[in-house]
Design a protein around this motif. Structure first.
Motif, short mmCIF file in Angstrom:
data_model
loop_
_atom_site.label_atom_id
_atom_site.label_comp_id
_atom_site.label_asym_id
_atom_site.label_seq_id
_atom_site.Cartn_x
_atom_site.Cartn_y
_atom_site.Cartn_z
N GLU A 56 62.89 -36.64 -89.78
CA GLU A 56 61.54 -37.20 -89.82
C GLU A 56 61.09 -37.66 -88.44
OE1 GLU A 56 61.44 -40.30 -92.66
OE2 GLU A 56 61.83 -39.00 -94.39
N GLU A 57 61.92 -37.46 -87.43
CA GLU A 57 61.61 -37.95 -86.10
C GLU A 57 60.92 -36.86 -85.29
OE1 GLU A 57 63.87 -39.90 -82.20
OE2 GLU A 57 64.97 -39.49 -84.05
N THR A 58 59.69 -37.12 -84.91
CA THR A 58 58.94 -36.18 -84.09
C THR A 58 59.30 -36.37 -82.62
OG1 THR A 58 57.10 -37.73 -83.90
CG2 THR A 58 57.01 -36.13 -85.69
N TYR A 59 58.94 -35.37 -81.81
CA TYR A 59 59.16 -35.49 -80.36
C TYR A 59 57.86 -35.95 -79.73
CZ TYR A 59 60.95 -34.68 -75.69
OH TYR A 59 61.37 -34.86 -74.40
N ASP A 60 57.85 -37.20 -79.26
CA ASP A 60 56.67 -37.79 -78.63
C ASP A 60 56.95 -38.02 -77.15
OD1 ASP A 60 55.54 -37.96 -81.21
OD2 ASP A 60 56.49 -39.92 -81.54
N ILE A 61 56.00 -37.64 -76.32
CA ILE A 61 56.19 -37.78 -74.88
C ILE A 61 54.99 -38.54 -74.29
CG2 ILE A 61 55.08 -35.60 -74.25
CD1 ILE A 61 58.35 -36.79 -72.70
N CYS A 62 55.28 -39.51 -73.43
CA CYS A 62 54.19 -40.26 -72.80
C CYS A 62 53.55 -39.39 -71.72
CB CYS A 62 54.70 -41.57 -72.22
SG CYS A 62 55.78 -41.40 -70.78
N MET A 63 52.34 -39.72 -71.35
CA MET A 63 51.59 -38.90 -70.39
C MET A 63 52.28 -38.88 -69.03
SD MET A 63 47.60 -39.69 -71.29
CE MET A 63 47.76 -41.47 -71.04
N ASP A 64 52.82 -40.02 -68.59
CA ASP A 64 53.46 -40.07 -67.28
C ASP A 64 54.67 -39.15 -67.20
OD1 ASP A 64 52.09 -42.50 -65.76
OD2 ASP A 64 52.36 -43.11 -67.84
N CYS A 65 55.47 -39.10 -68.27
CA CYS A 65 56.62 -38.21 -68.28
C CYS A 65 56.18 -36.75 -68.29
CB CYS A 65 57.51 -38.50 -69.49
SG CYS A 65 58.65 -39.89 -69.26
N TYR A 66 55.14 -36.45 -69.05
CA TYR A 66 54.71 -35.05 -69.11
C TYR A 66 54.20 -34.58 -67.76
CZ TYR A 66 52.87 -30.72 -70.98
OH TYR A 66 52.65 -29.38 -71.23
N VAL A 67 53.49 -35.41 -67.05
CA VAL A 67 53.03 -35.05 -65.71
C VAL A 67 54.22 -34.76 -64.81
CG1 VAL A 67 51.90 -35.96 -63.64
CG2 VAL A 67 50.83 -36.25 -65.87
N PHE A 68 55.29 -35.51 -64.97
CA PHE A 68 56.48 -35.35 -64.13
C PHE A 68 57.28 -34.10 -64.51
CE2 PHE A 68 60.41 -36.64 -62.00
CZ PHE A 68 59.91 -37.23 -60.87
N GLY A 69 56.90 -33.44 -65.58
CA GLY A 69 57.59 -32.22 -65.99
C GLY A 69 58.58 -32.42 -67.12
N ARG A 70 58.60 -33.60 -67.67
CA ARG A 70 59.51 -33.86 -68.80
C ARG A 70 58.80 -33.51 -70.10
NH1 ARG A 70 61.20 -40.02 -67.03
NH2 ARG A 70 62.86 -39.50 -65.56
N SER A 71 59.56 -32.91 -71.01
CA SER A 71 58.99 -32.55 -72.31
C SER A 71 60.10 -32.05 -73.21
CB SER A 71 57.91 -31.47 -72.15
OG SER A 71 58.50 -30.26 -71.72
N CYS A 72 59.71 -31.60 -74.39
CA CYS A 72 60.67 -30.91 -75.24
C CYS A 72 60.82 -29.48 -74.73
CB CYS A 72 60.19 -30.92 -76.69
SG CYS A 72 58.62 -30.06 -76.91
N LYS A 73 61.67 -28.70 -75.36
CA LYS A 73 61.94 -27.35 -74.88
C LYS A 73 60.75 -26.40 -75.03
CE LYS A 73 66.87 -27.84 -75.89
NZ LYS A 73 68.03 -27.37 -76.67
N CYS A 74 59.77 -26.81 -75.83
CA CYS A 74 58.57 -25.97 -75.99
C CYS A 74 57.72 -25.97 -74.73
CB CYS A 74 57.74 -26.46 -77.17
SG CYS A 74 58.61 -26.33 -78.76
N ILE A 75 57.80 -27.02 -73.95
CA ILE A 75 57.10 -27.19 -72.68
C ILE A 75 55.59 -27.33 -72.84
CG2 ILE A 75 56.63 -26.24 -70.38
CD1 ILE A 75 59.36 -25.03 -70.36
N SER A 76 54.97 -26.50 -73.65
CA SER A 76 53.52 -26.57 -73.81
C SER A 76 53.16 -26.53 -75.30
CB SER A 76 52.86 -25.41 -73.06
OG SER A 76 51.47 -25.59 -73.02
#
Length: 797
Positions: A449-469
């Motif tokens: 039930e746990e989704t993958y949530d990423i903050c905006m600052d991390c996403y800008v830095f290139g961090r994300s799940c394996k889907c990337i986009s």
């Protein structure tokens, strides 16, 4: 971390003479002390002004002694703990194995004498590492909490919401009229701890107890989110035998730094000790503090001593004797919130340290609370109301910054974001920081039930799940509601400023947004969602990530690879049969000017020439984080600025002045801490820039000295920039206390002059790099001119 040895752990001697240690170097001084009794002789508001001036603005530690006479000795005792909490099982930290073990409180208390003697004998006879079991971060008993609330000045205490009655120091004398109140009888005054503004279920409980024995310690660290720390020793062994067991007098040794020297301390930790201060995993040796190019404040804490630690101060604690028992808590103020937004949240995000204080939510709820109080602003002026207005306006400016960072592009509207009601429990799956409003979520990467949530600052830095986009937007407040709140609070401030004749203007939010010359974090995320490729996480395909070519081994040159030849063909056809480069799909690959090859979406394109630089090289070689490179549409590359440091540009010595990295990055594998579904697609934080620093000889002693000197000058400028016009707490000599026979003459006669002994900058910085008894990471030195040795008995890490 970088390979090689680093400064090793070395226990403090059991017979350490604190006074001798302080007198050994000019950069080591005792922290200022005052007594509880002296506070009673002056108005409480002057004592509060002292705390603000000395601890918050000047950033120096302060000790208030004498609470032992005001504590309930029967309540704050070992016997009470055994009787009422003895069967309670708590997690005890083994500092040697870095593992937690559960013990009952009674068992731990009964074992402290044995643990203490084990530490003393082991160090005396050079045996193996002794046990160091620390009972730390346990919840403070409710009975202790209620008792302390009656004697600690309210503005200093935990979760303080407003002025209230108490019986501690400064409670009997004030020159101010009674604080005005609302129709609901609420005081119209600012809170001592803004954490109290949050709904109770959202608050981070940090009133903790620490019980330790000889040899237990807290590694060098700073308080989370730049908060103010208060630490009171409530009980310690006094040397009297207990149950036929040897007992040694208990105390704690504190080593602390100033707020404004935090960057200097961090650089010293990396360049000289080989450790990253943000990881908070190194306990520095006494020699490291002696050789440091900054002021170290020393406190020997005994029962009744309340230690006030300034924001961003680096602190290290060593427990002595059979037993020490302390209660500690943190406070959030408008000043600490600014430190958090400007510096601390980004540092916590870099090393994936959980943010439990919900700073942005505190700003929002504090504004809500203060707005309601100020709607009932009394007609007469009162200092508490004026202070409340000042904090309200300060919080409003920070809230404006938060909204600006979360603003979408002013162009075509983004796809409507999913709404999720704010409950304060959404955290970034990568850095674990709390998310206030907008964030990105992946519908494909769902773990149970746990989704993958990423903050905006991390996403800008290139961090994300394996889907990337192909991540989707989620917001926890309706944007129109936030803008409406902003306008309401703006009008309140404008009406007050007009009434008082201040003439300060706060434009409407739309005008502030339109005046921005750089892209917001949310706008950058929108662009990157369009640019970055989508990777099907259900397939066994390795996502595109930065290669090792941006590490220190490359230094801007392409690696030489042997070409294969086809021996079955004639010699005449050799030229035709040599392996050709593998064809890549058009638009997939680009060419980083430094490391030569990168996926096109990981490159920043110059607006002046046709050069491209990958974000990893910009980060490590040019001290340029991805966000700063993405903020502007028009961007000039290092080559056009004539500061490029690649091998090809270095040959043009008369044209280029290569940029020299200003700080050492030791490297940290954040993927070990982040969610297992995570990837790094722009910057590989495991890679250090030590190789590049060596290339430009920035590891040599005189270059390190130059960096430390510059940071030291920056700290001095920060002190000079302080507004010295604020009222200063004036007292006479009888308020000064003695510590170990050292008298602090005129230390509090003028708080603005409490800067301690002046250091001889040249001599101290020079001493840092001369041979000493500290072990230094070999990767941080170039030749034999920078050699250090360590006592072989202490070993290395």
């Amino acid at each position: 971390m970088s390979s090689g040895a680093r400064a090793a752990f070395a226990a403090f001697p059991t017979n350490l003479d604190i006074r001798d240690f302080v007198n050994s170097k000019e950069n080591i001084v005792f922290a200022t002390r005052i007594t509880c009794d002296s506070i009673d002789e002056y108005p409480l508001e002057e004592f509060e002004n002292l705390i603000y001036t000395h601890v918050i603005r000047l950033g120096k530690p302060l000790v208030i002694e004498g609470f032992e006479d005001r504590l309930n000795q029967n309540l704050f005792s070992v016997d009470w703990l055994r009787k009422y909490k003895g069967g309670q099982r708590e997690e005890c930290r083994d500092l040697v194995t870095q593992q937690n073990t559960k013990f009952s409180i009674t068992h731990y208390l009964n074992s402290m004498s044995t643990l203490t003697e084990g530490n003393v004998v082991s160090r005396r006879e050079r045996r193996t590492e002794p046990q160091r079991i620390y009972l730390k971060d346990i919840d403070c008993p409710e009975e202790w909490h209620k008792s302390l609330e009656t004697i600690i000045p309210p503005f200093l205490f935990y979760f303080n919401e407003s002025p209230k009655a108490y019986a501690g120091p400064g409670s009997k004398y004030t020159e101010l009229p009674p604080c005005p109140r609302t129709a609901e009888n609420m005081p119209i005054a600012k809170a001592g701890d803004l954490m109290s503004s949050l709904p109770e279920e959202m608050r981070a409980k940090n009133l903790m107890c620490y019980i330790g024995h000889e040899g237990t310690y807290t590694a060098a660290h700073q308080e989370m989110c730049g908060t103010l720390s208060q630490n009171l020793m409530v009980e310690a062994s006094d040397g009297t035998p207990e149950g036929n067991k040897t007992v040694r007098p208990g105390s704690s040794i504190w080593l602390m730094t100033e707020t404004h020297e935090r960057p200097l301390v961090s650089e010293y930790w990396r360049s000289f000790l080989g450790h990253d201060l943000d990881l908070e995993n190194h306990f520095a040796q006494l020699e490291a503090w002696k050789k440091a190019p900054f002021t170290t404040y020393v406190v020997e804490q005994t029962p009744g001593d309340l230690v006030l630690v300034p924001p961003l101060s680096v602190q290290q604690v060593w427990n002595r004797g059979t037993r020490t028992m302390k209660v500690a808590w943190n406070r959030t103020t408008v000043e600490t919130l600014r430190w958090a937004l400007d510096e601390e949240l980004s540092r916590a995000r870099a090393v994936c340290r959980e943010e439990s204080y919900k700073n942005k939510a505190i700003i929002y709820y504090s504004l809500e609370k203060y707005s309601k109080l100020l709607e009932q602003d009394p007609k007469q002026n009162h200092p508490s109301v004026d202070a409340l207005w000042d904090d309200f306006e300060y919080l409003f400016k920070m809230f404006t910054d938060i909204l600006l960072s979360e603003s979408f592009s002013t162009g075509p509207p983004a796809k409507k974001a999913e709404y999720l009601e704010f409950t304060s429990d959404v955290t970034c799956s990568y850095c674990r920081c709390n998310i206030f409003n907008r964030f990105l979520t992946c519908g494909a990467c769902v773990d149970g039930e746990e989704t993958y949530d990423i903050c905006m600052d991390c996403y800008v830095f290139g961090r994300s799940c394996k889907c990337i986009s192909k991540l989707k937007w989620v917001e926890q407040f309706h944007w129109k509601d936030l803008e409406a709140r902003h306008e309401k609070w703006r009008l309140q401030i404008m009406a007050r400023n007009e009434k008082e004749g201040y003439g300060m203007d706060h434009p409407v939010f739309s005008a502030v947004r339109a005046s921005m010359t750089r892209k917001s974090v949310a706008e950058i995320c929108q662009e990157q969602l369009r640019v970055r490729p989508w990777v099907d996480c259900n397939k066994e395909v390795k996502p595109t990530t930065p290669s090792d070519s941006e590490s220190e081994e490359v230094h801007g040159r392409r690696s030489a690879k042997r070409r294969k030849t086809n021996n079955n063909n004639n010699n005449n056809n050799n030229a035709k049969t040599k392996d050709k480069p593998v064809k890549k799909k058009p638009g997939e690959m680009g060419r980083c000017h430094t490391c030569k090859s990168r996926p096109i979406w990981t490159l920043k394109h110059c607006s002046t020439c046709d050069s491209q630089y990958c974000y990893g090289c910009l980060f490590r070689l040019f001290d340029l984080p991805p966000e700063q490179a993405m903020q502007f549409s028009v961007w000039e590359c290092p080559k056009c600025k004539k500061i490029c440091s690649c091998a090809g540009c270095n040959k043009k010595a008369n044209m280029m002045e290569p940029y020299m990295p200003q700080k050492i990055l030791l490297g940290h594998d954040t993927l070990k801490v982040a969610d297992e579904r995570s990837v790094e697609s722009l910057v590989d934080l495991r890679q250090s820039n030590v190789g590049w620093m060596k290339k430009f000889q920035r590891i040599k002693p005189h270059f390190i000295q130059q960096r430390l000197d510059k940071l030291k000058r920056d700290a001095e400028k920060a002190r000079e920039a302080l507004d010295e016009t604020r009222d200063i707490f004036q007292v006479d000599e009888k308020i000064i206390a003695e510590q170990n026979g050292a008298h602090f003459d005129d230390a509090l006669a003028n708080v603005a002059q409490m800067n301690g002994p002046q250091m001889n900058d040249d001599s101290i910085v020079r001493e840092v790099y001369e041979p000493n008894d500290l072990l230094v990471d070999p990767s941080l030195r170039l030749d034999d001119t920078f050699v250090a040795t360590l006592d072989p008995a202490l070993g290395c890490v």
